[in-house]
Design an enzyme around this catalytic site. Structure first.
Site, mmCIF file in Angstrom:
data_model
loop_
_atom_site.group_PDB
_atom_site.id
_atom_site.type_symbol
_atom_site.label_atom_id
_atom_site.label_comp_id
_atom_site.label_asym_id
_atom_site.label_seq_id
_atom_site.Cartn_x
_atom_site.Cartn_y
_atom_site.Cartn_z
ATOM 1 N N GLY C 29 0.793 -1.222 0.000
ATOM 2 C CA GLY C 29 0.000 0.000 0.000
ATOM 3 C C GLY C 29 0.825 1.270 0.000
ATOM 4 C CB CYS C 237 -25.345 -10.771 -17.833
ATOM 5 S SG CYS C 237 -24.699 -10.704 -19.517
ATOM 6 C CB CYS C 240 -23.794 -14.943 -19.878
ATOM 7 S SG CYS C 240 -23.326 -13.992 -18.426
ATOM 8 C CB CYS C 262 -20.705 -9.690 -18.446
ATOM 9 S SG CYS C 262 -21.622 -10.911 -17.530
ATOM 10 C CB CYS C 268 -19.920 -12.212 -20.896
ATOM 11 S SG CYS C 268 -21.672 -12.075 -21.282
#
Lengths: 256, 363, 280
Positions: C29, C237, C240, C262, C268
């Protein structure tokens, strides 16, 4: 009783000009010390040195922390100094704009110190903020307003709430009533006196206004040209001034 | 059924083909040669070399041609090329006192040893379009009379220095930093500031300098000396044990003389700002000197009056036009994922605030 | 002159970048300054990610590039082609096949493994930048863990909007120490950052690299009574049928009719072919 704050031979120069010179003082818990003098007398320089906002050229400052240790604040590491300044210490500026975040709401201003020391509950922060706004006579419905929409007196009261919310053990105040109308000053003084009394605050107040110290300070230090020329109990200094400069200061106020 | 958009690859290829067609323009007009750019657009070439941080007129000319004359794009090409070059070593500092000057002027003295040499300058031209240039012929070239040879001249500020009236620059012998090899860390020292300014965007540096003249951090500059000319570049060859000349470059150097009333540690004296730029680039080098001087407030014990030109972070972080243009233009890239989450947030917040959507209002 | 070194950058530069990456991994970080080089694509278009990828890729790697979750967006294509040209390595659009994935604005839906590296393109690495413009100040704030101001921002959001009004580039705290900008990924992706793969963030223009080793603790900042929520469009979606993926909203006709699909095109496609197989 050991003092909360002890200062030894504190000196700050600006080139060849004296800021403040060889200042010694003790401040005991729950005591309010007033520092008076005309502008240029070095009182603000002294206050800024004490609060860690200026680095003095010589001298020592000892502070008794919560745990009872006595620490030299001038040799503290930066994180330790920061921790002090957001927990044990508070600083009330003359101009509230210097002590507030003007683009942050009143609630955010009061809450910042709480969040800085780890508060992570929005509801609690807000309740505490409302409580503190109430104590400085700001109504709860102003909590989401920005200080830009507040009057000067309200801004100053908000600054005081923001500083006192974490229960500091030592408050530095630089002309807290300066720049306010006389009627507004009176109300603020009254409020400060109650807070000081209720919370048992220890404070150092710098001002040129003898009425302020008469009302708030237990003890007084008079400064002239960077030196402390007289100090003692407030009533004693004001009623029976020894130094010629203090006599002048007191008489000019009485005449005015 | 909906099929997700495809064909990006083909679209890119087509875009590139079209771009190259646009570059060529009308084929009835002769194609511009790199040599023509190098010889006839020298000031553009100079700017590309200066801000591209690479002294190579041929490559700079090529970059200008390839970029359709967009100089920032050309600078970008040069920078991207420069980054791939192996570094053999470094030259000795160039000695501008030994410059073969084609132009040298001072605004602080009416005359000085060596004299005022105007050289090739736009300064006293009338800015009237010369329509004779529109005719593609050589007739409009005026031969210059009595063009004395480039010459070596003493420095004007040295005269002030003899009297102790101008602040001394201390030779520290420290190795200067290199922005192109080390990340910029702030606060920066003067070496890095100067490096950043000399490769910074001419327009940005000019704007910063201009702001100091208009009162945002005034420092009362005089052009102590402005000189343009060739300097030899020498390099120490470890195997030989001495330095040899490896070439000559043209540079523009500007030293400003600035008012200074003294501080707690220094007596009243003049101070300096410094500008040095590849090629003939007067506007840039003078601007650079003004901004350099403004950034020296801390070193000279002056007040920070809070203006942009005194703000090292502001100036250094925003002077590079390649960084700036890239970041600015990247907002053309798709951001629909982030935009989608903003859409949902706005809808949610409006829903919570019970603002009816337009559809509901209508129905 | 078409002969560039493997992955464009010279070996010295790659070593310099690798040192920054290692330092970043050692201090999760923390933003490590590095001497970012000019690349042949503009700053702001992924030069940080490209330099990290260049220093990370080996000839055996299989490389995938996505932008907005998709392999076929123009900038993803441009970066993928660049690496094909300067490395000759294999590329793929299958998340499971890739060893190094460079991304802009998304984390793939498919869980990544310990054998993969995810490289993020970062425009502004400093999470405190829009609260405090000065770098000298923000570095000090990180050093002193002075993050009160960050919470003031969240507090102000709630007091004004009743919710934390940050939907992407949502700040996180790493291993209880550094507050970090996760790059402009939607906050839906934030919980995925505690993952098995190595994550490296490159900011070219701002000259910073930071990193998360595998399984690093990554906590999205919030209040106890206003907990972080990884939200997405409340749809499935339309291609899909997935209900747990991040969705793009696509306007499909002149009447403003819209569908949701997606954002991760590889995921997808894999769902569609799986559905096809099971129906056969």
């Amino acid at each position: 009783m050991t003092p909360l704050l002890s200062v030894y031979n504190l000196t700050k120069m600006y080139g060849h000009r004296v800021g403040c010179q060889d200042i010694n003082l003790d401040l005991y818990p729950s005591e309010v010390l007033g520092i008076v003098g005309e502008s240029g007398s070095g009182k603000s320089t002294l206050l800024n040195c004490l609060a860690g906002q200026l680095t003095p050229d010589r001298g020592r400052i000892q502070f008794k922390t919560r745990s009872g240790d006595v620490k030299d604040t001038l040799t503290l590491s930066e994180p330790e100094q920061l921790m002090l300044s957001r927990t044990d210490w508070a600083f009330v500026h003359q101009n509230p704009r210097d002590g507030l975040r003007m683009s942050v709401s009143a609630g955010g201003n009061v809450g910042e110190r709480l969040m800085a020391v780890g508060s992570r509950h929005y509801g609690h922060i807000r309740t505490t903020a409302i409580d503190w706004l109430d104590r400085v006579e700001i109504t709860a419905d102003r909590i989401d307003d920005r200080p830009t929409s507040f009057s000067g007196g309200m801004q100053q009261r908000l600054q005081i709430a923001r500083n006192l919310v974490t229960g500091p053990r030592l408050v530095f105040m630089d002309e807290p009533t300066g720049g306010l109308d006389v009627s507004v000053q009176a109300r603020l003084l009254d409020l400060l006196r109650n807070l000081v009394r209720d919370m048992g605050l220890s404070a150092i107040i710098v001002t040129h206004d003898l009425a302020v110290v008469r009302l708030l300070a237990d003890r007084l230090m008079v400064m002239k040209e960077g030196q402390a020329v007289e100090s003692g109990l407030t009533d004693q200094v004001l009623d029976d001034p020894q130094h010629a400069y203090t006599q002048l200061l007191v008489s000019s106020v009485l005449q005015a | 059924m909906y099929v997700a958009v495809k064909g990006g690859e083909k679209a890119i290829d087509n875009a590139h083909a079209w771009l190259s067609e646009k570059r060529r323009g009308d084929k009835a007009i002769a194609e511009i040669g790199v040599g023509q750019i190098r010889e006839q657009l020298t000031l553009a070439v100079n700017r590309v070399m200066a801000e591209g941080s690479l002294y190579d007129p041929d490559l700079a000319s090529l970059a200008i041609k390839q970029s359709h004359g967009d100089l920032i794009e050309a600078i970008f090409l040069i920078r991207a090329y420069r980054t791939t070059l192996a570094r053999f070593g470094k030259t000795r500092p160039i000695e501008t006192t030994n410059m073969a000057c084609i132009r040298r002027i001072s605004a602080t003295f009416k005359d000085a040893p060596g004299g005022q040499i105007l050289g090739p300058t736009f300064d006293y031209t009338h800015r009237l379009l010369d329509f004779t240039l529109a005719a593609d012929s050589e007739t409009s070239v005026v031969e210059s009379q009595d063009m004395s040879d480039a010459q070596m001249l003493p420095r004007i500020t040295d005269y002030l220095n003899q009297e102790g009236l101008i602040q001394q620059e201390i030779q520290t012998g420290d190795e200067p930093g290199d922005l192109t090899r080390e990340p910029l860390q702030l606060p920066a020292q003067r070496d890095l500031r100067l490096q950043s300014l000399t490769r910074g965007d001419e327009g940005f540096i000019l704007g910063m300098a201009y702001s100091t003249q208009r009162g945002y951090g005034r420092n009362h500059p005089f052009v102590g000396e402005l000189r343009v000319g060739g300097v030899v570049v020498e390099m120490e060859i470890p195997e030989l044990g001495f330095s040899i000349e490896i070439g000559e470059i043209e540079v523009t150097e500007c030293e400003t003389v600035n008012q200074f009333t003294g501080s707690k540690s220094d007596p009243p004296q003049f101070t300096r700002g410094y500008g040095l730029v590849f090629g003939h680039s007067e506007r840039k080098s003078i601007s650079m000197a003004l901004v350099d001087r403004a950034l020296r407030w801390a070193e000279l014990g002056e007040d920070n009056v809070g203006v942009p030109a005194q703000d090292e972070e502001f100036v250094l972080y925003h002077s590079d036009n390649i960084q700036a243009t890239g970041f600015l233009e990247h907002i053309k890239l798709p951001h629909y994922v982030d935009f989608q989450s903003e859409l949902e947030l706005i809808r949610k917040l409006r829903c919570e605030a019970e603002i009816p959507s337009r559809d509901e209002e209508e129905s | 002159m078409n002969e560039y070194n493997f992955a464009y950058l010279d070996e010295q530069t790659k070593r310099m970048i690798r040192r920054a990456i290692l330092k970043g991994l050692a201090i999760p970080g923390y933003q490590v300054p590095f001497a970012s080089r000019e690349m042949p694509m503009p700053y702001g278009w992924g030069t940080g990610g490209v330099q990290v990828s260049a220093a990370t890729l080996t000839p055996e790697d299989i490389f995938k590039v996505i932008d907005q979750g998709a392999d076929d967006t123009t900038n993803a294509i441009s970066i993928r082609k660049f690496f094909q040209k300067v490395t000759g390595i294999k590329v793929t659009d299958k998340t499971i096949d890739a060893t190094v994935i460079q991304t802009r604005h998304r984390i793939p839906e498919t869980s990544l493994t310990e054998d993969q590296i995810l490289v993020y393109q970062v425009p502004i690495p400093e999470p405190l930048r829009f609260l405090e413009p000065y770098e000298t100040e923000t570095r000090k704030m990180h050093a002193l863990e002075e993050y009160g101001l960050m919470y003031v921002k969240l507090y102000e959001d709630i007091s004004r909007h009743g919710a934390i009004a940050t939907s992407y580039a949502y700040p996180v705290k790493v291993e209880g120490r550094y507050v970090m900008d996760p790059s402009p990924i939607p906050k839906f992706d934030n919980p995925k950052m505690e993952m098995a793969a190595i994550q490296i963030f490159g900011a070219g223009r701002e000259q910073r690299i930071y990193a998360l080793p595998p399984y690093t603790q990554v906590v999205s900042l919030d209040f106890d009574d206003y907990p972080f929520e990884a939200s997405k469009a409340d749809h499935v979606c339309d291609i899909c049928g997935s209900s747990d993926t991040y969705l793009d909203e696509v306007i499909v006709d002149d009447q403003g009719g819209r569908i949701f699909v997606c954002s991760d095109t590889d995921f997808c496609a894999a769902q569609q072919s799986a559905a096809l197989e099971s129906s056969e």
